[in-house]
Scaffold this motif. Structure first.
Motif, mmCIF file in Angstrom:
data_model
loop_
_atom_site.group_PDB
_atom_site.id
_atom_site.type_symbol
_atom_site.label_atom_id
_atom_site.label_comp_id
_atom_site.label_asym_id
_atom_site.label_seq_id
_atom_site.Cartn_x
_atom_site.Cartn_y
_atom_site.Cartn_z
ATOM 1 N N SER A 108 0.818 -1.209 0.000
ATOM 2 C CA SER A 108 0.000 0.000 0.000
ATOM 3 C C SER A 108 0.853 1.262 0.000
ATOM 4 N N ASP A 109 0.406 2.266 -0.757
ATOM 5 C CA ASP A 109 1.061 3.571 -0.762
ATOM 6 C C ASP A 109 0.589 4.454 0.391
ATOM 7 N N ARG A 110 -0.615 4.171 0.914
ATOM 8 C CA ARG A 110 -1.196 4.987 1.979
ATOM 9 C C ARG A 110 -1.751 4.101 3.077
ATOM 10 N N LEU A 111 -0.860 3.563 3.877
ATOM 11 C CA LEU A 111 -1.277 2.683 4.968
ATOM 12 C C LEU A 111 -2.238 3.383 5.922
ATOM 13 N N ASP A 112 -2.021 4.675 6.174
ATOM 14 C CA ASP A 112 -2.879 5.395 7.109
ATOM 15 C C ASP A 112 -4.325 5.416 6.639
ATOM 16 N N LEU A 113 -4.525 5.676 5.336
ATOM 17 C CA LEU A 113 -5.885 5.728 4.799
ATOM 18 C C LEU A 113 -6.530 4.347 4.750
ATOM 19 N N VAL A 114 -5.744 3.352 4.391
ATOM 20 C CA VAL A 114 -6.277 1.984 4.339
ATOM 21 C C VAL A 114 -6.764 1.543 5.717
ATOM 22 N N MET A 115 -5.940 1.763 6.733
ATOM 23 C CA MET A 115 -6.321 1.350 8.082
ATOM 24 C C MET A 115 -7.531 2.126 8.583
ATOM 25 N N SER A 116 -7.609 3.403 8.228
ATOM 26 C CA SER A 116 -8.765 4.204 8.623
ATOM 27 C C SER A 116 -10.045 3.710 7.956
ATOM 28 N N GLU A 117 -9.943 3.318 6.692
ATOM 29 C CA GLU A 117 -11.107 2.798 5.983
ATOM 30 C C GLU A 117 -11.540 1.437 6.532
ATOM 31 N N ILE A 118 -10.573 0.612 6.867
ATOM 32 C CA ILE A 118 -10.899 -0.679 7.478
ATOM 33 C C ILE A 118 -11.646 -0.460 8.786
ATOM 34 N N TRP A 119 -11.142 0.473 9.593
ATOM 35 C CA TRP A 119 -11.806 0.784 10.871
ATOM 36 C C TRP A 119 -13.237 1.272 10.636
ATOM 37 N N ARG A 120 -13.403 2.109 9.605
ATOM 38 C CA ARG A 120 -14.724 2.701 9.331
ATOM 39 C C ARG A 120 -15.763 1.654 8.966
ATOM 40 N N VAL A 121 -15.415 0.698 8.115
ATOM 41 C CA VAL A 121 -16.421 -0.243 7.605
ATOM 42 C C VAL A 121 -16.626 -1.442 8.527
ATOM 43 N N LEU A 122 -15.770 -1.591 9.547
ATOM 44 C CA LEU A 122 -15.964 -2.665 10.520
ATOM 45 C C LEU A 122 -17.038 -2.284 11.538
ATOM 46 N N LYS A 123 -17.833 -3.261 11.936
ATOM 47 C CA LYS A 123 -18.809 -3.043 12.996
ATOM 48 C C LYS A 123 -18.092 -2.881 14.331
ATOM 49 N N GLY A 124 -18.828 -2.410 15.333
ATOM 50 C CA GLY A 124 -18.272 -2.312 16.671
ATOM 51 C C GLY A 124 -17.817 -3.673 17.159
ATOM 52 N N GLN A 125 -16.611 -3.744 17.699
ATOM 53 C CA GLN A 125 -15.989 -4.992 18.127
ATOM 54 C C GLN A 125 -15.721 -5.943 16.963
ATOM 55 N N GLY A 126 -15.737 -5.401 15.749
ATOM 56 C CA GLY A 126 -15.371 -6.218 14.587
ATOM 57 C C GLY A 126 -13.895 -6.566 14.614
ATOM 58 N N LYS A 127 -13.529 -7.578 13.852
ATOM 59 C CA LYS A 127 -12.148 -8.074 13.881
ATOM 60 C C LYS A 127 -11.493 -7.964 12.504
#
Length: 240
Positions: A108-127
């Protein structure tokens, strides 16, 4: 951000690649082996592990980097693969229970954005479940495999990355302790070598399998607007 699809296909069709898949998918299956009603997103190049019917049945969608439209994931007779810009995933907030990632973070060229997007689309307590190259392994310095042609991670680096982006309860599991060498004896006896290497050199396997849980209050309320995007509509069309 992109990966070399031809190199990945060539590796995973080789005997060495098939041996890797056999070991990794056994561990992935244990992490996904829960409620069948969960929505699970596959992110990156996870097709080799979807050969396992139990893993295939649990993954709802496969999201692949843009410009990799050759990758197709057929789910219930429909094409369930979606080309994705890593800066903005075409999914709603809190949509998935789990996200399974392979061959994405390390290129990935933008790890920060990827991780933020993963966090966004995961449900609460998602893994999140990551299959990533281990920096402290023989695999990371050999370019005859996809784990040696990219950015590897150390334990400290991946834990810091996950903590900074709102993940906790981080668990690391190491595998692929046999060497990345195309030699008949080694390829035939890979399971014995995996057992011995795991017992003696536990933290030096070529691959880290990481599981972490989304922490609901990691991002201050005044910064949530940074995670709102105007996303295009996505349709899953039947493959002709």
């Amino acid at each position: 951000m992109n990966f070399n699809l031809d190199d990945l296909i060539k590796f995973y069709n080789s005997e060495l690649g098939l041996n890797c898949v056999s070991i990794i998918q056994e561990k992935i299956e244990l992490l996904l082996n829960e409620n069948n009603d969960q929505k699970i997103l596959g992110l990156g190049y996870v097709l080799p592990y979807l050969i396992n019917k139990r893993i295939h049945s649990r993954v709802s969608f496969l999201s692949v980097p843009s410009a990799n439209n050759k990758i197709k994931y057929i789910k219930n007779g429909y094409n369930a693969s979606i080309e994705t810009d890593e800066k903005a995933f075409p999914f709603n907030d809190l949509q998935f229970d789990k996200i399974f990632v392979s061959h994405w973070l390390e290129v990935s060229d933008r790890l920060d954005l990827v991780m933020s997007e993963i966090w966004r689309v995961l449900k609460g307590q998602g893994k999140i479940i990551l299959v990533i190259p281990n920096a402290f392994s023989f695999w990371a310095v050999r370019e005859n495999n996809p784990f040696g042609k990219c950015r590897p991670f150390s334990q400290t680096q991946i834990k810091k990355l996950l903590h900074l982006h709102g993940f906790e309860e981080i668990r690391l599991n190491f595998c692929i302790h046999f060497p990345p060498i195309y030699q008949k004896f080694l390829l035939t006896n890979y399971r014995s070598l995996e057992y011995i290497g795991g017992a003696i050199f536990k933290n030096f396997g070529g691959v880290m399998i990481v599981e972490a849980t989304k922490f609901n209050y990691a991002i201050p309320r005044n910064k949530l607007k940074a995670y709102r995007y105007k996303l295009p509509k996505v349709s899953i069309q039947q493959q002709i």
